[in-house]
Design a protein around this motif. Structure first.
Motif, PDB file in Angstrom:
ATOM      1  N   ASP A 136     -76.506  14.037 -14.455  1.00  0.00           N
ATOM      2  CA  ASP A 136     -76.379  12.630 -14.108  1.00  0.00           C
ATOM      3  C   ASP A 136     -77.709  12.032 -13.663  1.00  0.00           C
ATOM      4  O   ASP A 136     -78.014  11.964 -12.493  1.00  0.00           O
ATOM      5  CB  ASP A 136     -75.317  12.447 -13.028  1.00  0.00           C
ATOM      6  N   HIS A 137     -78.511  11.632 -14.651  1.00  0.00           N
ATOM      7  CA  HIS A 137     -79.741  10.872 -14.412  1.00  0.00           C
ATOM      8  C   HIS A 137     -79.484   9.493 -15.004  1.00  0.00           C
ATOM      9  O   HIS A 137     -80.224   9.008 -15.836  1.00  0.00           O
ATOM     10  CB  HIS A 137     -80.940  11.518 -15.104  1.00  0.00           C
ATOM     11  N   SER A 138     -78.399   8.891 -14.589  1.00  0.00           N
ATOM     12  CA  SER A 138     -77.935   7.691 -15.253  1.00  0.00           C
ATOM     13  C   SER A 138     -77.584   6.601 -14.256  1.00  0.00           C
ATOM     14  O   SER A 138     -77.453   6.845 -13.070  1.00  0.00           O
ATOM     15  CB  SER A 138     -76.708   8.026 -16.084  1.00  0.00           C
ATOM     16  N   LEU A 139     -77.425   5.412 -14.785  1.00  0.00           N
ATOM     17  CA  LEU A 139     -77.006   4.280 -13.979  1.00  0.00           C
ATOM     18  C   LEU A 139     -75.619   3.845 -14.443  1.00  0.00           C
ATOM     19  O   LEU A 139     -75.328   3.851 -15.634  1.00  0.00           O
ATOM     20  CB  LEU A 139     -77.991   3.117 -14.142  1.00  0.00           C
ATOM     21  N   LEU A 190     -91.190  12.098 -23.625  1.00  0.00           N
ATOM     22  CA  LEU A 190     -89.815  12.011 -23.135  1.00  0.00           C
ATOM     23  C   LEU A 190     -89.299  13.382 -22.701  1.00  0.00           C
ATOM     24  O   LEU A 190     -88.606  13.503 -21.691  1.00  0.00           O
ATOM     25  CB  LEU A 190     -88.887  11.427 -24.201  1.00  0.00           C
ATOM     26  N   GLN A 191     -89.631  14.414 -23.459  1.00  0.00           N
ATOM     27  CA  GLN A 191     -89.199  15.765 -23.118  1.00  0.00           C
ATOM     28  C   GLN A 191     -89.786  16.193 -21.777  1.00  0.00           C
ATOM     29  O   GLN A 191     -89.093  16.767 -20.942  1.00  0.00           O
ATOM     30  CB  GLN A 191     -89.604  16.742 -24.219  1.00  0.00           C
ATOM     31  N   LYS A 192     -91.051  15.910 -21.561  1.00  0.00           N
ATOM     32  CA  LYS A 192     -91.695  16.245 -20.284  1.00  0.00           C
ATOM     33  C   LYS A 192     -91.114  15.423 -19.151  1.00  0.00           C
ATOM     34  O   LYS A 192     -90.943  15.922 -18.035  1.00  0.00           O
ATOM     35  CB  LYS A 192     -93.201  16.023 -20.387  1.00  0.00           C
ATOM     36  N   MET A 229     -87.977  16.779 -17.500  1.00  0.00           N
ATOM     37  CA  MET A 229     -88.135  17.939 -16.623  1.00  0.00           C
ATOM     38  C   MET A 229     -88.452  17.549 -15.181  1.00  0.00           C
ATOM     39  O   MET A 229     -88.392  18.385 -14.293  1.00  0.00           O
ATOM     40  CB  MET A 229     -89.236  18.842 -17.159  1.00  0.00           C
ATOM     41  N   LYS A 230     -88.792  16.292 -14.964  1.00  0.00           N
ATOM     42  CA  LYS A 230     -89.125  15.830 -13.618  1.00  0.00           C
ATOM     43  C   LYS A 230     -87.873  15.765 -12.751  1.00  0.00           C
ATOM     44  O   LYS A 230     -86.766  15.588 -13.256  1.00  0.00           O
ATOM     45  CB  LYS A 230     -89.747  14.440 -13.674  1.00  0.00           C
TER      46      LYS A 230
END
Length: 60
Positions: A7-10, A33-35, A38-39
């Motif tokens: 859940d990295h979503s709004l 975007l791939q990197k 990973m954050k």
């Protein structure tokens, strides 16, 4: 074993853009975007559906 969606979503956003589409929209590379994913706190909103990654569209 079923994995939960990360859940990295709004709330209320539609997540249907592929990595390539989102990279093109942002003018960035797919590797950027791939990197970013990973954050701990990614800059770009995304959801993971099993092995599929989908990015939020700006239009709902």
């Amino acid at each position: 074993m079923v994995k939960k969606a990360t859940d990295h979503s709004l709330p209320g956003r539609l997540y249907n853009m592929t990595e390539r589409e989102k990279a093109e929209e942002l003018g960035m590379s797919t590797s950027w975007l791939q990197k970013d994913r990973m954050k701990v706190k990614p800059e770009v909103d995304f959801k993971r559906f099993g092995g599929a990654i989908r990015y939020a569209t700006d239009r709902c």
